[in-house]
Write an enzyme that holds these catalytic residues in place. Structure first.
Site, PDB file in Angstrom:
ATOM      1  N   ARG A  27      -8.562   2.593   5.224  1.00 47.30           N
ATOM      2  CA  ARG A  27      -8.806   3.775   4.393  1.00 47.30           C
ATOM      3  C   ARG A  27     -10.299   3.986   4.169  1.00 47.30           C
ATOM      4  NH1 ARG A  27      -5.850   2.751  -0.877  1.00 47.30           N
ATOM      5  NH2 ARG A  27      -6.621   0.693  -0.379  1.00 47.30           N
ATOM      6  N   ASN A  46      -2.382   4.301   1.262  1.00 40.35           N
ATOM      7  CA  ASN A  46      -1.406   3.377   1.818  1.00 40.35           C
ATOM      8  C   ASN A  46      -0.010   3.815   1.394  1.00 40.35           C
ATOM      9  OD1 ASN A  46      -3.278   1.644   3.018  1.00 40.35           O
ATOM     10  ND2 ASN A  46      -3.351   0.260   1.285  1.00 40.35           N
TER      11      ASN A  46
END
Length: 99
Positions: A27, A46
């Site tokens: 990320r 996530n």
């Protein structure tokens, strides 16, 4: 944020990235690349099933550049596949964030 140039339309790209993409900085690197490409707002998050969802809004060519990066293998972890859909932008994001 930079504005679209050359009549490039703004779009919303939602991508789901499968593979070993959680716990490896995926990320963070996605956000860094979105900022490097420029003109993008959205987020990377996530999901409970081990995937990462990436939502990006901005000029279509910028979203395509981020999608290409997600697929190149030049990412942390291991990407086994990316599925995406395209839509009209909704706005409401202050920047490109990690969630």
């Amino acid at each position: 944020m930079s504005e679209a140039t050359g009549g490039t339309e703004d779009v919303r790209m939602i991508a789901w990235v499968r593979g070993v993409v959680q716990g490896v900085g995926f990320r963070w690197f996605t956000r860094a690349n979105a900022l490097r490409i420029g003109g993008l707002i959205g987020f990377a998050v996530n999901l409970g099933d081990g995937r990462v969802q990436v939502v990006a809004e901005g000029p279509k060519e910028n979203c395509e550049a981020l999608l290409e990066w997600l697929r190149t293998g030049d990412t942390p972890g291991r990407v086994d596949g990316v599925t995406e859909i395209w839509d009209m932008p909704r706005g409401g994001y202050p920047s490109f964030d990690i969630r």
